[in-house]
Design a protein around this motif. Structure first.
Motif, PDB file in Angstrom:
ATOM      1  N   PRO A 175       0.817  -1.214   0.000  1.00 22.24           N
ATOM      2  CA  PRO A 175       0.000   0.000   0.000  1.00 22.24           C
ATOM      3  C   PRO A 175       0.852   1.266   0.000  1.00 22.24           C
ATOM      4  CG  PRO A 175      -0.849  -1.575   1.585  1.00 22.24           C
ATOM      5  CD  PRO A 175       0.446  -2.145   1.069  1.00 22.24           C
ATOM      6  N   LEU A 176       1.981   1.216   0.709  1.00 24.13           N
ATOM      7  CA  LEU A 176       2.859   2.383   0.771  1.00 24.13           C
ATOM      8  C   LEU A 176       3.385   2.718  -0.617  1.00 24.13           C
ATOM      9  CD1 LEU A 176       4.002   4.320   2.912  1.00 24.13           C
ATOM     10  CD2 LEU A 176       6.074   2.922   2.901  1.00 24.13           C
ATOM     11  N   LEU A 177       3.764   1.676  -1.334  1.00 24.47           N
ATOM     12  CA  LEU A 177       4.300   1.870  -2.686  1.00 24.47           C
ATOM     13  C   LEU A 177       3.215   2.440  -3.598  1.00 24.47           C
ATOM     14  CD1 LEU A 177       6.956   1.318  -4.262  1.00 24.47           C
ATOM     15  CD2 LEU A 177       5.836  -0.725  -5.149  1.00 24.47           C
ATOM     16  N   VAL A 178       2.004   1.905  -3.451  1.00 22.95           N
ATOM     17  CA  VAL A 178       0.891   2.403  -4.254  1.00 22.95           C
ATOM     18  C   VAL A 178       0.690   3.882  -3.995  1.00 22.95           C
ATOM     19  CG1 VAL A 178      -1.598   2.269  -4.624  1.00 22.95           C
ATOM     20  CG2 VAL A 178      -0.261   0.180  -4.353  1.00 22.95           C
ATOM     21  N   PHE A 179       0.729   4.251  -2.716  1.00 24.68           N
ATOM     22  CA  PHE A 179       0.523   5.647  -2.367  1.00 24.68           C
ATOM     23  C   PHE A 179       1.606   6.532  -2.973  1.00 24.68           C
ATOM     24  CE2 PHE A 179       0.995   9.341   0.438  1.00 24.68           C
ATOM     25  CZ  PHE A 179      -0.290   9.828   0.407  1.00 24.68           C
ATOM     26  N   ARG A 180       2.853   6.033  -2.867  1.00 30.12           N
ATOM     27  CA  ARG A 180       3.988   6.836  -3.317  1.00 30.12           C
ATOM     28  C   ARG A 180       4.053   6.910  -4.839  1.00 30.12           C
ATOM     29  NH1 ARG A 180       9.594   6.011  -2.933  1.00 30.12           N
ATOM     30  NH2 ARG A 180       9.142   3.808  -2.848  1.00 30.12           N
ATOM     31  N   ARG A 181       3.718   5.809  -5.498  1.00 26.56           N
ATOM     32  CA  ARG A 181       3.917   5.756  -6.950  1.00 26.56           C
ATOM     33  C   ARG A 181       2.666   6.088  -7.751  1.00 26.56           C
ATOM     34  NH1 ARG A 181       8.540   2.810  -8.261  1.00 26.56           N
ATOM     35  NH2 ARG A 181       8.032   3.316 -10.415  1.00 26.56           N
ATOM     36  N   ILE A 182       1.487   5.960  -7.156  1.00 25.59           N
ATOM     37  CA  ILE A 182       0.270   6.217  -7.931  1.00 25.59           C
ATOM     38  C   ILE A 182      -0.524   7.399  -7.370  1.00 25.59           C
ATOM     39  CG2 ILE A 182      -1.951   5.284  -8.674  1.00 25.59           C
ATOM     40  CD1 ILE A 182      -0.602   2.550  -8.760  1.00 25.59           C
ATOM     41  N   THR A 183      -0.898   7.321  -6.093  1.00 20.85           N
ATOM     42  CA  THR A 183      -1.766   8.363  -5.543  1.00 20.85           C
ATOM     43  C   THR A 183      -1.068   9.717  -5.518  1.00 20.85           C
ATOM     44  OG1 THR A 183      -2.568   6.599  -4.114  1.00 20.85           O
ATOM     45  CG2 THR A 183      -3.370   8.811  -3.677  1.00 20.85           C
ATOM     46  N   LEU A 184       0.143   9.732  -4.974  1.00 18.86           N
ATOM     47  CA  LEU A 184       0.855  11.001  -4.827  1.00 18.86           C
ATOM     48  C   LEU A 184       1.151  11.660  -6.176  1.00 18.86           C
ATOM     49  CD1 LEU A 184       1.329  12.285  -2.175  1.00 18.86           C
ATOM     50  CD2 LEU A 184       3.666  11.415  -2.146  1.00 18.86           C
ATOM     51  N   PRO A 185       1.693  10.902  -7.166  1.00 21.09           N
ATOM     52  CA  PRO A 185       1.907  11.537  -8.476  1.00 21.09           C
ATOM     53  C   PRO A 185       0.606  12.047  -9.097  1.00 21.09           C
ATOM     54  CG  PRO A 185       3.117   9.490  -8.345  1.00 21.09           C
ATOM     55  CD  PRO A 185       2.265   9.550  -7.121  1.00 21.09           C
ATOM     56  N   PHE A 186      -0.474  11.297  -8.887  1.00 25.28           N
ATOM     57  CA  PHE A 186      -1.755  11.743  -9.425  1.00 25.28           C
ATOM     58  C   PHE A 186      -2.169  13.079  -8.792  1.00 25.28           C
ATOM     59  CE2 PHE A 186      -6.406  11.951  -9.075  1.00 25.28           C
ATOM     60  CZ  PHE A 186      -6.729  11.940 -10.419  1.00 25.28           C
ATOM     61  N   LEU A 187      -1.836  13.226  -7.505  1.00 26.41           N
ATOM     62  CA  LEU A 187      -2.238  14.438  -6.788  1.00 26.41           C
ATOM     63  C   LEU A 187      -1.293  15.612  -7.018  1.00 26.41           C
ATOM     64  CD1 LEU A 187      -3.379  13.047  -3.334  1.00 26.41           C
ATOM     65  CD2 LEU A 187      -4.769  14.336  -4.944  1.00 26.41           C
ATOM     66  N   MET A 188      -0.109  15.322  -7.588  1.00 29.25           N
ATOM     67  CA  MET A 188       0.923  16.348  -7.686  1.00 29.25           C
ATOM     68  C   MET A 188       0.439  17.698  -8.235  1.00 29.25           C
ATOM     69  SD  MET A 188       3.508  16.618  -6.244  1.00 29.25           S
ATOM     70  CE  MET A 188       4.613  15.628  -5.319  1.00 29.25           C
ATOM     71  N   PRO A 189      -0.278  17.717  -9.360  1.00 30.83           N
ATOM     72  CA  PRO A 189      -0.716  19.022  -9.867  1.00 30.83           C
ATOM     73  C   PRO A 189      -1.541  19.781  -8.838  1.00 30.83           C
ATOM     74  CG  PRO A 189      -1.155  17.296 -11.476  1.00 30.83           C
ATOM     75  CD  PRO A 189      -0.728  16.608 -10.222  1.00 30.83           C
ATOM     76  N   SER A 190      -2.406  19.057  -8.134  1.00 36.46           N
ATOM     77  CA  SER A 190      -3.214  19.723  -7.105  1.00 36.46           C
ATOM     78  C   SER A 190      -2.357  20.201  -5.951  1.00 36.46           C
ATOM     79  CB  SER A 190      -4.279  18.774  -6.560  1.00 36.46           C
ATOM     80  OG  SER A 190      -5.265  18.557  -7.525  1.00 36.46           O
ATOM     81  N   ILE A 191      -1.324  19.427  -5.634  1.00 34.27           N
ATOM     82  CA  ILE A 191      -0.447  19.859  -4.539  1.00 34.27           C
ATOM     83  C   ILE A 191       0.256  21.150  -4.928  1.00 34.27           C
ATOM     84  CG2 ILE A 191       1.610  19.266  -3.196  1.00 34.27           C
ATOM     85  CD1 ILE A 191       0.678  16.392  -3.181  1.00 34.27           C
ATOM     86  N   GLY A 192       0.708  21.205  -6.188  1.00 33.50           N
ATOM     87  CA  GLY A 192       1.348  22.428  -6.671  1.00 33.50           C
ATOM     88  C   GLY A 192       0.401  23.614  -6.608  1.00 33.50           C
ATOM     89  N   ALA A 193      -0.810  23.417  -7.125  1.00 33.88           N
ATOM     90  CA  ALA A 193      -1.783  24.514  -7.139  1.00 33.88           C
ATOM     91  C   ALA A 193      -2.145  24.914  -5.718  1.00 33.88           C
ATOM     92  CB  ALA A 193      -3.028  24.090  -7.907  1.00 33.88           C
ATOM     93  N   ALA A 194      -2.346  23.927  -4.849  1.00 35.72           N
ATOM     94  CA  ALA A 194      -2.737  24.233  -3.464  1.00 35.72           C
ATOM     95  C   ALA A 194      -1.618  24.989  -2.753  1.00 35.72           C
ATOM     96  CB  ALA A 194      -3.084  22.952  -2.715  1.00 35.72           C
TER      97      ALA A 194
END
Lengths: 264, 377
Positions: A175-194
């Motif tokens: 699950p940690l790998l999934v979070f790091r490799r899939i969820t977080l990259p998917f969220l990256m644009p939003s993290i930048g904007a936020a």
């Protein structure tokens, strides 16, 4: 058909008036930055000058305020982005009957006047021996900026295709790998904007900051204090700089968007 | 990045996200939900997310509000006569000591006892003077003076008026950008709205200070046409009128109404408008029956944001009155905290303001028939 054209013309005229209403005051304010008269004015024109720009550069309190603003903004980003992310994950992925209530509670700071957030923060930290200052301003601002960040993350998470995460899990990823490799990259644009929004909101904030800043000051609370004592065109110069930065950012943004309409 | 215009992202990011598919809600209770959550992200991240969430909720939102409420519900008994009683006791002791010197031996113990009793009384009184006892009750609310109550009501009415005026001014603007202007023009217009919106609130208000000032733009114009004279100080004192605060406030918060309505209108299918017109609906009727109902969530968000910002605004009245008069409720609150140093009354005033906002939010939600999830989308 002509009736609707008349309506369109009226609407366009109204729009033009609205834009004049929006921009004329800013033009007046900007113009006074170049007036040699020592009190901000456009009616007492004493000739063009740039002396207020050099006065700004030598204004130690303003510069210190700017530095403080950046420090608070950094703290706000460090605090509100993780909080917003945690809130968004919990609300979108953890189904619970308390979801609605939790959602309401975490969104409530956005709907609460800034001074109330500031006062409750002040009252909460005083018994702990923490008085007004940069730290409390950071905490109070983060309370509601985290809500904005959370809303942005939630909007993105709700569009996510969960099958990617499920597939990775089925293929044996932790699950940690999934979070790091899939969820977080998917969220990256939003993290930048936020992050960008958090910085802007933090630097611009006045109502919450002025109640929690104590004897310290940020750029904006210093500007606020100047209205009472020592109002000079230096304030207008700051206004001009704000206008120039905003216009430049807006133009760059739209130029980028035009060039890459699908990614910007 | 998603294809969102710049204007979408700031505060009204509230209304920014296009409605995604509603999340699937399983009717499971808390524990089962956590198991799924943990399965998706692993124990570490799940626990960390919950911990951060709990910290935010408890330490930053719930407890501070609760403590503000608690603080508003008590006051130190303002014991005006305590110091007087202490003074009196001291005088009495001095007298007794003087009498002691001449008193017969038989009476001495009784008198000494009296002195000791008085000294004990002084000690408790002095402790009371230093730290008066807390008295719980609603006195901080009920003792609001007539003037303060007048300002409270005035602030609410002005904020309602600002909200209403902003709605009327903004609706055509939002409608035009969303449905009348061609896409390229709409993009330019949106950019034009974003620029003043992104400029600091203080500076935006300050621009109005310069316009309404004694020697400001309007008085300057009046002088040019010979109606007033700066030398004779016959200018019109706009700034001394509460209307100055009102005008600047509409200007400062008007855009918080445009963006939510715009976001709502952008999701309206143009075909619906055309269908209404084809079926013979007049323009007002099309707006009333098709467009406004669709814009409801946006209107609700806009009204809530505008009302909340204006009723709690400290910056606008502070700048327009230059901090010289306390015309707005937020300034009263500030004074209670930092001038009178009465945090209990300050907390009570602040809590009263919070109640007003909560009532307004629920009233708007009721009026427009929208839920909290529609509001903060």
């Amino acid at each position: 058909m002509s009736r609707s054209r008349l309506a369109d013309a009226l609407l366009s005229g109204y729009m033009a008036l609205f834009l004049v209403y929006l921009f004329a005051p800013l033009a007046v304010m900007s113009l006074a930055a170049f007036n040699a008269y020592p009190y901000p004015s456009v009616t007492q024109w004493r000739g063009f000058t740039l002396e207020w720009f050099s006065a700004l550069v030598h204004d130690a309190r303003i510069l210190r305020g700017l530095l403080n603003s950046f420090m608070v903004a950094a703290g706000v980003v460090a605090l509100s982005i993780p909080l917003g992310l945690a809130g968004a994950l919990v609300l979108t992925r953890l189904s619970s009957r308390f979801g609605g209530l939790l959602y309401g509670a975490l969104v409530s700071p956005v709907l609460t006047p800034g001074i109330i957030i500031a006062i409750s923060t002040l009252v909460f930290w005083r018994p702990l021996g923490v008085g007004g200052g940069l730290f409390l301003a950071t905490i109070a601002q983060s309370t509601f900026i985290a809500s904005y960040a959370m809303l942005m993350f939630m909007a993105r998470l709700q569009r996510q295709d969960r099958s990617l995460e499920e597939a990775a899990l089925d293929l044996g990823a932790s699950p940690l790998l999934v979070f790091r490799r899939i969820t977080l990259p998917f969220l990256m644009p939003s993290i930048g904007a936020a992050t960008l929004i958090a910085v802007l909101q933090s630097i611009e904030n006045y109502n919450t900051t002025v109640f929690t800043i104590g004897s310290e000051w940020t750029l904006v609370t210093e500007i606020g204090a100047r209205f009472r004592f020592g109002l000079t065109p230096v304030i207008n110069v700051i206004g001009v700089i704000f206008v120039v930065i905003t216009v430049a950012t807006a133009l760059t943004w739209s130029a980028l968007k035009r060039r890459r309409p699908h990614t910007a | 990045m998603t294809a969102r215009p710049l204007g979408d992202i700031p505060p009204i990011g509230l209304g920014a996200a296009p409605a995604a598919t509603p999340r699937r809600r399983r009717p499971s209770a808390g524990i089962g939900g956590f198991a799924t959550f943990r399965r998706a992200y692993g124990g570490g991240i799940a626990a960390l997310a919950l911990l951060l969430c709990a910290f935010w909720l408890v330490v930053m939102i719930v407890l501070p509000q609760a403590m503000m409420l608690e603080q508003s519900l008590w006051s130190r008994q303002s014991a005006g006569d305590v110091s007087l009683r202490i003074d009196r006791a001291y005088t009495e002791i001095d007298l007794l000591r003087f009498d002691l010197q001449a008193a017969p031996a038989a009476e001495k113990p009784a008198m000494e006892e009296k002195v000791a009793a008085l000294e004990a009384e002084i000690a408790t009184l002095e402790a009371q003077e230093k730290e008066p006892p807390k008295v719980y009750g609603l006195q901080n609310y009920t003792r609001m003076s007539g003037l303060h109550f007048y300002i409270f009501v005035k602030t609410i009415l002005y904020a309602l008026l600002v909200t209403l005026l902003s709605l009327v001014v903004c609706y055509p603007v939002a409608y035009m950008i969303a449905h009348v202007a061609k896409p390229a023009k709409a993009a330019v217009l949106l950019l034009c709205l974003t620029v003043p919106y992104a400029i600091n609130e203080l500076l935006r208000v300050y621009a109005w200070l310069m316009i309404l000032d004694y020697q400001g733009v309007i008085n300057g114009f009046l002088q040019t046409i010979g109606l007033v004279s700066f030398e004779q100080k016959t200018w019109i004192p706009f700034l001394e009128s509460p209307a100055a605060v009102f005008v600047a406030m509409v200007y400062a918060y008007v855009l918080f109404m445009v963006f939510p309505i715009l976001n709502a209108l952008q999701t309206l299918d143009r075909n619906q408008i055309e269908a209404a017109q084809d079926l013979g609906a007049s323009t007002p009727r099309t707006h009333w029956r098709v467009i406004i109902p669709h814009a409801k969530p946006g209107i609700a968000v806009g009204c809530i944001m505008t009302f909340m910002l204006s009723v709690g605004s400290y910056s606008v009245p502070q700048i327009m009155t230059r901090g010289l008069s306390g015309d707005w409720f937020s300034q009263l609150v500030y004074r209670q905290f930092f001038v009178s140093n009465d945090w209990n009354v300050g907390a009570a005033y602040s809590f009263a303001l919070l109640i007003v906002c909560i009532v307004f939010i629920f009233a708007v939600m009721r009026l427009f028939g929208v839920g909290i999830r529609d509001i903060a989308k």
